[in-house]
Design a protein around this motif. Structure first.
Motif, mmCIF file in Angstrom:
data_model
loop_
_atom_site.group_PDB
_atom_site.id
_atom_site.type_symbol
_atom_site.label_atom_id
_atom_site.label_comp_id
_atom_site.label_asym_id
_atom_site.label_seq_id
_atom_site.Cartn_x
_atom_site.Cartn_y
_atom_site.Cartn_z
ATOM 1 N N THR A 493 29.465 -92.796 61.710
ATOM 2 C CA THR A 493 30.899 -93.098 61.763
ATOM 3 C C THR A 493 31.095 -94.444 62.431
ATOM 4 O OG1 THR A 493 31.073 -91.875 63.842
ATOM 5 C CG2 THR A 493 31.590 -90.688 61.808
ATOM 6 N N HIS A 497 36.102 -93.577 64.302
ATOM 7 C CA HIS A 497 35.218 -92.423 64.158
ATOM 8 C C HIS A 497 36.002 -91.182 63.702
ATOM 9 C CE1 HIS A 497 32.066 -94.882 65.934
ATOM 10 N NE2 HIS A 497 32.972 -95.277 66.800
ATOM 11 N N MET A 498 35.775 -90.024 64.331
ATOM 12 C CA MET A 498 36.573 -88.832 64.037
ATOM 13 C C MET A 498 37.702 -88.795 65.047
ATOM 14 S SD MET A 498 33.654 -85.955 63.157
ATOM 15 C CE MET A 498 34.872 -84.739 62.635
ATOM 16 N N TRP A 553 34.631 -78.581 64.533
ATOM 17 C CA TRP A 553 35.621 -79.354 65.305
ATOM 18 C C TRP A 553 36.971 -78.649 65.182
ATOM 19 C CZ3 TRP A 553 38.244 -84.416 63.319
ATOM 20 C CH2 TRP A 553 39.045 -84.963 64.318
ATOM 21 N N ILE A 572 38.310 -89.148 59.534
ATOM 22 C CA ILE A 572 36.901 -89.455 59.745
ATOM 23 C C ILE A 572 36.621 -90.783 59.064
ATOM 24 C CG2 ILE A 572 34.520 -88.732 59.415
ATOM 25 C CD1 ILE A 572 37.221 -86.151 58.972
ATOM 26 N N CYS A 574 33.804 -93.346 58.080
ATOM 27 C CA CYS A 574 32.350 -93.354 57.896
ATOM 28 C C CYS A 574 31.849 -94.758 57.596
ATOM 29 C CB CYS A 574 31.965 -92.401 56.764
ATOM 30 S SG CYS A 574 32.548 -90.706 57.006
ATOM 31 N N PHE A 624 33.187 -82.088 54.940
ATOM 32 C CA PHE A 624 34.100 -81.487 55.901
ATOM 33 C C PHE A 624 34.932 -80.429 55.197
ATOM 34 C CE2 PHE A 624 33.129 -85.778 57.214
ATOM 35 C CZ PHE A 624 32.749 -85.610 58.534
#
Length: 904
Positions: A493, A497-498, A553, A572, A574, A624
């Motif tokens: 990521t 990121h997330m 998560w 997210i 990537c 995901f």
């Protein structure tokens, strides 16, 4: 063979001083007892402060002056560039000065004429070569003078530091030319203040200090001493502890380990953005206080704005350097952001952070400047550089963040071939401005530079414990509002990121800008809580690793009082190495280029289930899975040029009557992440083409294109299917997601799943001979639904002006505006085995026919003229009966597309 030799050389200038109108003459010894030799083919650098005697050495070699004492021996013809425009006559043109200067180097007019064009081309003066040199800028002087010098045959080349006047393009050209001289075995003497250029061109350097040789050694060793002695003595200080020596020199910190310079060039320094201007620490006026044997306090004052930096530099016994930076202003000058940087030698080959690691690549040949290696601006607590094996000369080097005024982001950079260095730095966002404050002093940054770390892995693990989860190759780091995912040390990521985003009261609250605390961190579980000033909502994240290839998560909303929640995102971002995306409806390919905006890859929302990205063999596929719901959707983006990321976003959009949240906790997202190291990026573009002779057919995104002899026969949607259900049309291009499976060189199987209908289709397309395609389409129904119309269409170029069907022919005519969604039907015949409709062209295009291989009840073949917007001629198979489909598989269409060059 010795090219140049100095033996006990002294050189004196008699200088006239005028003080209060009275002249006085004094002797100034520019060189004092200088001795050295230069061998044939050797490149020697000469460094030192202004007035140290560097240019005097060059003048002695060139024979412009004679030594007052001692001897100078020169073996070979000398050429070079010593003084800016020396010997140029201002009234003469550039061309005339070429001939004049060349004659001073000993070239005849004929010899000069033979190289004149090369000199003019190298100088790149354009028509200014014919203008008087009194009109030239300093840069133009340098270009012409250097061009003359390097085109004169010589065994010894002298270069003064005038290259700094030229622009970057000309400097690169000069460097290439000097490198050519080196390869031919020319002896070079190079006077410079540019340390990067010195290291690139020379392997030996003389350091002159007040007319004497302070060091005659390798470039690195001479530079090491130069950093410790250059500058005014009251602004330079040295502290030493064991093998570690630290030098402060007018806004720069130089670190030496066992007499080897580790931080060349700008060393450790700061760069601040204040009042719209960037201020380098070397620009400040500095004063020094040595508080103890191992502690320095330096104060630097900028004249541009009322701002001071106060550095405290403390050398500790564990081979570490503590560095704190305070900012002080009496007029409230604010710093918006800044960089605290450490430049290092290129010998470090590997980098690490608390969450990822990597290897530096080779320096690019061009002068492209600093390149980001840690591509994301990550809120890491430390960065570390090392070599693959432990070496005493190159200790492991780590830069730790301790505290800062605002958020900090770690960066790792690598230079280019012109300036081959590494850089560790922290980007510090300035503290919020207090408009009421007229003066202040506050901490901007404090950190530790650690050297000689015995066990780097244990050190990094220690830095990870409070915010890092791992299992096998999988690593998850929480860093200031984002989850950083890595696999085998490689970050998957980037950017944010997330992360999450809350929309409420027409405001956006990003997790990266929240205030976070770690509530619980234990084996396999991380719990963090974030809040935003003025927002009565907090987020709690629970992250649990299940195994090496999966983690969960969960995002909770903790509401203190009733609020209106308009929208909630989980995102997210990537790395760009992921080349394709996939979901339960199909796959697709990301474009290679990034634009100036985020590009929606689907132009629609996915109603639930799973989304993912896949790349090459170096990265595992990431998927995901999220809890489906009527208000939860997924979207796929290619990011903008700045972020350079592949984005998977999960949106929660509430109904208007459910926007108001009551106090308490509720689950917002539950996302199951999986890593698949064996799944590879789909090859959609490579595998979607069939070719036979002049016939070429390609498939992409639910539509097929037909070419013959390189000419497009179809347009727009090409070959596609469409059906009407509930009064609305759903076509294969805009309503479905597709995957592709090659079946040898002559066949292709494509599968499409409709996002809003419970059906999918399989198309088997085969090339038959040189001028035919067979198409067999089946439809799979998952749940009962009703269709009012089923169609298979071939949209052809508007150049097709006539048609043939059932023994009749006619003209297509003009396109009409305002027709209904059935468009204009020109001819209809019963669909039966062998029945065909044909489009004819008046030009060079071949005829194209759509033929049924199997008839279906209620099915017809039709000739259709599209509306004015689409401007296409259609051959169409259409089934008009309203049909209720129950779960199962159904034949949809079976037919041929035939191309005939003889049927016009």
């Amino acid at each position: 063979m010795t090219a140049v030799e100095f033996r006990n050389v002294w050189e004196m200038y008699r200088i006239k001083f005028v003080i209060d109108g009275k002249p006085a003459w004094e002797n100034f010894w520019a060189l004092k007892d200088i001795s050295f030799t230069l061998q044939e083919g050797e490149s020697l650098g000469i460094i030192g402060e202004n007035g140290a005697g560097k240019s005097t050495v060059l003048k002695l070699i060139a024979g412009m002056i004679k030594p007052d004492r001692g001897e100078v021996s020169v073996n070979g013809k000398v050429s070079g560039l010593l003084e800016l425009g020396a010997g140029f006559q201002p009234e003469l043109t550039g061309k005339e000065n070429v001939y004049l200067s060349a004659s001073m180097f000993g070239l005849s007019s004929q010899e000069t004429a033979s190289v004149y064009e090369n000199i003019a081309a190298f100088a790149d003066m354009g028509k200014f070569i014919h203008a008087p040199v009194k009109c030239y800028s300093q840069g133009m002087f340098v270009r012409l003078a250097f061009a003359i010098a390097v085109h004169v045959p010589a065994q010894i080349l002298l270069i003064d530091d005038t290259l700094a006047v030229g622009d970057e393009h000309f400097q690169r050209k000069c460097l290439r030319r000097i490198s050519e001289f080196k390869e031919r075995g020319t002896s070079i003497v190079f006077v410079t203040h540019d340390m990067h250029m010195l290291k690139r061109l020379c392997n030996r350097a003389l350091l002159l200090k007040e007319g004497r040789i302070a060091k005659d050694a390798s470039v690195e060793k001479s530079l090491s001493l130069y950093t410790q002695t250059s500058g005014r003595s009251q602004k330079v200080a040295t502290i030493t502890e064991g093998p570690l020596t630290v030098v402060f020199n007018e806004g720069r910190i130089f670190v030496n380990w066992q007499d080897r310079l580790l931080t060349p060039g700008q060393g450790a320094h700061t760069l601040l953005l204040a009042s719209g201007a960037w201020l380098h620490s070397a620009q400040a006026h500095w004063s020094l206080v040595k508080e103890s044997e191992f502690t320095l306090v330096a104060t630097g004052e900028f004249f541009q704005i009322p701002l001071r930096q106060i550095w405290k530099i403390e050398l500790r016994q564990d081979h570490s350097l503590f560095w704190s930076i305070d900012l002080e202003s009496e007029n409230g000058a604010q710093v918006q952001e800044g960089f605290v940087s450490v430049v290092t030698v290129p010998d470090y080959t590997h980098w690490h952070t608390s969450a990822e690691k990597g290897e530096f690549i080779s320096f690019p040949d061009d002068c492209s400047g600093w390149q980001r290696v840690l591509e994301t601006e990550a809120p890491r607590k430390c960065v570390l550089l090392r070599r693959p094996t432990a070496e005493e000369d190159f200790p492991v080097l780590a830069f730790e963040h301790v505290k800062s005024a605002g958020k900090s982001y770690a960066q790792i950079l690598s230079g280019d071939n012109y300036a081959p260095c590494r850089m560790m730095r922290f980007r510090i966002m300035g503290a919020p401005a207090d408009d009421s404050a007229t003066s202040y002093r506050h901490l901007f940054f404090s950190g530790i530079l650690k050297l000689g770390i015995a066990d780097p892995d244990a050190y990094l693990k220690e830095k990870q414990e409070h915010n890092f989860l791992s299992c096998g190759k999988l690593g998850i780091a929480f860093e200031a509002g984002g989850l950083v995912i890595s696999y085998g040390g490689k970050p998957l990521t980037r950017a944010t990121h997330m992360s999450t985003e809350i929309n409420t009261d027409c405001k956006r609250y990003f997790s990266a800008l929240g205030q976070w605390e770690i509530k619980r961190a234990e084996s396999g579980l991380l719990v963090v809580r974030g809040s935003w000033p003025g927002l009565p909502v907090a987020e709690t994240w629970e992250v649990s690793i299940q195994d090496e290839h999966s983690f969960l998560w969960t995002v909770f909303l903790d509401t203190e009082e009733e609020i209106m929640l308009e929208r909630h995102h989980a995102q997210i971002m990537c790395i760009p190495q992921y080349g394709s995306w996939f979901h339960r409806y199909g796959t697709g390919v990301f474009p290679e280029e990034f634009l100036h905006y985020d590009r929606d890859m689907l132009q629609r929302c996915l109603p639930g289930g799973m989304v993912g990205v896949a790349g090459d063999a170096d990265v595992p596929a990431l998927s995901f899975e999220f809890t489906p719901g009527e208000n939860t959707f997924a979207k796929i983006f290619n990011s903008d040029l700045y972020a350079k990321a592949r984005i998977l976003r999960i949106d929660k959009v509430e109904k208007e009557d459910r926007l108001r949240l009551s106090p308490g906790r509720q689950e917002a997202f539950r996302i199951q992440a999986r890593l698949d190291p064996f799944r590879r990026s789909s090859g959609l573009r490579q595998n979607a083409v069939l070719t036979s002779g002049a016939l070429r057919w390609f498939f992409e995104g639910g539509k097929g294109g037909l070419f013959f002899d390189g000419v497009a026969l179809t347009k727009g949607l090409g070959l596609y299917t469409s059906l009407r259900s509930g009064g609305r049309w759903y076509d294969s291009s805009s309503s479905a997601f597709w995957s592709i499976e090659p079946r040898g060189e002559k066949a292709l199987l494509v599968r499409g799943t409709w996002a809003e209908l419970p059906l999918s289709q399989e198309w088997l397309v085969e090339v038959c001979g040189l001028q035919e395609l067979t198409i067999r389409i089946t439809m799979q129904v998952a749940e009962e639904f009703t269709a009012e119309r089923l169609q298979t269409c071939l949209m052809l170029s508007e150049k097709y002006c006539r048609w043939r069907a059932g023994g009749k022919e006619g003209d297509f005519g003009n396109f009409k505006a305002g027709v209904d969604d059935d468009w204009e039907v020109l001819q209809t015949l019963q669909s039966a085995a062998g029945a065909a409709v044909t489009s004819l062209a008046s030009g060079q295009l071949p005829a194209v026919s759509l033929r049924c291989l199997a008839g279906q009840r209620g099915s017809f073949l039709r000739i259709v003229n599209s509306d004015l917007y689409h401007r296409g001629r259609l051959l169409q198979s259409s089934q008009h009966e309203e049909t209720v489909f129950i779960p199962g598989e159904y034949p949809y269409f079976s037919g041929k597309v035939e191309v005939s060059v003889f049927d016009q």
